[in-house]
Design a protein around this motif. Structure first.
Motif, short mmCIF file in Angstrom:
data_model
loop_
_atom_site.label_atom_id
_atom_site.label_comp_id
_atom_site.label_asym_id
_atom_site.label_seq_id
_atom_site.Cartn_x
_atom_site.Cartn_y
_atom_site.Cartn_z
N VAL A 1 44.03 40.32 39.05
CA VAL A 1 43.75 39.12 39.85
C VAL A 1 42.42 39.33 40.56
O VAL A 1 42.22 40.33 41.26
N GLY B 1 44.97 33.92 45.00
CA GLY B 1 45.00 35.22 44.36
C GLY B 1 46.21 36.05 44.75
O GLY B 1 46.88 36.64 43.90
N ALA C 1 49.31 34.59 43.20
CA ALA C 1 49.40 34.92 41.78
C ALA C 1 49.83 36.36 41.58
O ALA C 1 50.63 36.67 40.68
N ALA C 2 49.30 37.26 42.41
CA ALA C 2 49.66 38.68 42.29
C ALA C 2 51.14 38.90 42.56
O ALA C 2 51.81 39.66 41.86
N LEU D 1 44.73 43.80 42.05
CA LEU D 1 43.94 42.71 42.66
C LEU D 1 42.63 43.29 43.19
O LEU D 1 42.63 44.32 43.88
N ILE E 1 43.57 36.61 36.16
CA ILE E 1 43.77 35.38 36.92
C ILE E 1 42.63 35.31 37.94
O ILE E 1 42.50 36.19 38.80
N LYS E 2 41.81 34.29 37.84
CA LYS E 2 40.58 34.20 38.62
C LYS E 2 40.69 33.19 39.75
O LYS E 2 41.16 32.08 39.55
N SER E 3 40.23 33.60 40.92
CA SER E 3 40.14 32.65 42.04
C SER E 3 39.17 31.53 41.67
O SER E 3 38.13 31.78 41.05
N GLU F 1 45.32 30.45 38.79
CA GLU F 1 46.63 30.64 39.43
C GLU F 1 47.59 29.52 39.08
O GLU F 1 48.78 29.74 38.84
#
Length: 452
Positions: free
Chosen positions: A11, A18, A21-22, A34, A72-74, A97
């Protein structure tokens, strides 16, 4: 380190989306790492530690990141930064996310985007559903992370505000109700200064929709209209308009009544009953009301909720009346079109505060309203040269200021009984402030200090 039997989710970004999602990834049994190039806020550090999630901030450990099976990108991280280029070079899939969270819920999704008005419409839609007794969550740019809610507090419906940045990395996610309020130039620095790239990002909201789903949009928007001529969607079309047009499902009739007309519900309410006034808020109310109709909310509940909603901080927010001068905080107006709507709703002479981080703005859109309503412009920013050059000679007074306090003091000198001082900057806040919320709160504090 990565367990060879487990998929590693990396992440990027340690903010609300973020961290959510984590936590969801950890809950689903993935290895999780992360990484944030900046500093992760204390409350998020505590959350990550409590969940035993490995994290770093202040730098990216590229070797660890490139072990990822999926990233998974902010939404705030552009694809052009070095870490994203490396990830792309290694063909590692990158998702948002929202995309990730959507894999683990069968809740109904009401997804709202637009260059302006999306926060108000999202909160208003959530208000209608919550007041009607629906088990509803609020997510996206407002509320809690969707992923965190899917992991910890499941709801039957989610109302999600989506920016173009969030939509960029959504692929299989499907909205049950998708809303596009409007599309005007914004964030063009992110899209190679090409409007068509920004428009395509916005229209990703209707990807994967089926005939059971509905697409709500403003049918008078020229950009939306042009895009609709080029695309095919299976979704039911539910356009709205200020006045009735072919196909309109929400409009104002000749008696100034707002009409909602869908297969699920049909009713009218006086436009004067709406708690949010102004043309832009009429559209926001139409979109929220149509969404509620499609979810089978009773018309009495919709009418009541549209009448008692209290509005959004930093969006045309009344601050004070001092010696007959109204002070209005519209710090959320971070683009030119948003300022246009603010000026459109003003009555009487306006002292207008503009300025901040310019995102490739074209100020000609507000020029007619400035000419009609604005007696003075106060520019507030580190570098106001573009604003001064554009408006010089077009308004009676233009002042160059470089702090909020200086801007408020100058506005206080320029304004008189019957005037409105409007902070509607057209620009992002990041030259002098940490966010538009920070700018708005400082403005409100400075105005209140005038009373002392």
């Amino acid at each position: 380190m990565k367990n060879k039997d487990n998929k590693l989710i990396v992440v990027l970004g340690g903010g609300e989306s973020g961290v959510g999602a984590a936590i969801l990834a950890k809950t689903k049994g993935f290895d999780v790492f992360l990484s944030d190039l900046g500093t992760i806020a204390e409350r998020y550090r505590i959350q990550l530690d409590e969940e035993s999630i490995e994290w770093e901030d202040g730098h990216h450990t590229l070797e660890r990141i490139l072990e990822a099976d999926e990233v998974i990108k902010s939404p705030g991280i552009p694809p052009t930064v070095e870490v994203m280029k490396e990830i792309a070079a290694h063909n590692i899939p990158v998702i948002s996310e929202i995309e990730f969270a959507g894999r683990y819920t069968d809740a109904k999704m009401v997804c709202i985007t637009g260059s302006n008005g999306k926060t108000t419409t999202t909160l208003l839609t959530y208000h209608i559903l919550k007041e009607a007794g629906i088990d509803v969550g609020l997510a996206g740019n407002v509320g809690k992370s969707l992923a965190l809610q899917v992991a910890r507090e499941k709801h039957k419906v989610y109302v999600i505000e989506l920016s173009s940045f969030q939509l960029e990395n959504m692929y299989r996610f499907k909205a049950n109700i998708a809303v596009i309020l409007n599309i005007t130039p914004d964030h063009l620095d992110r899209y190679d200064y090409k409007m068509e790239n920004y428009v395509k990002a916005k229209f990703r909201i209707i990807n994967n929709m089926t005939p059971e789903d509905a697409f709500i949009y403003w049918q008078d928007d020229p950009v939306i209209k042009a895009q609709m001529e080029q695309l095919i969607t299976e979704a039911r079309l539910m356009p709205f308009s200020e006045t009735e047009q072919p196909g309109s499902h929400a409009y104002v009739n000749n008696d100034n009544f707002l009409v909602f007309d869908t297969p699920e519900e049909r009713f009218e309410m006086s436009r004067d009953e709406l708690s949010l006034q102004g043309l832009h808020n009429l559209y926001n109310s139409m979109a929220a009301g149509l969404s509620a109709c499609l979810l089978d909310i009773r018309k009495e509940d919709i009418r009541k909720a549209l009448s008692d909603f209290e509005g959004v901080e930093h969006r045309l927010e009344f601050v004070a009346d001092i010696d007959g001068v109204r002070w209005i905080n519209d710090s959320k107006a971070t683009n030119v079109n948003s300022c246009w709507y603010a000026l459109e709703s003003m009555h009487g002479p306006v002292v207008l505060i503009l300025g901040g981080k310019d995102k490739g703005n074209d100020y000609s859109e507000i020029e007619p309203l400035v000419h009609e309503k604005v007696k003075a412009i106060v520019c507030m920013g580190k570098d106001n040269s573009k604003l001064v050059d554009f408006f010089e000679g077009k308004v009676p007074v233009i002042k160059d200021t470089h702090s909020l306090q200086e801007a408020v003091d100058v506005c206080n000198e320029l304004s008189q009984n019957g005037d409105t001082v409007l902070l509607s900057p057209c620009c992002a806040s990041f030259d002098l402030f940490s966010s538009y919320e920070d700018r708005g709160r400082q403005f409100k504090e400075a105005v209140k200090n005038l009373i002392k």
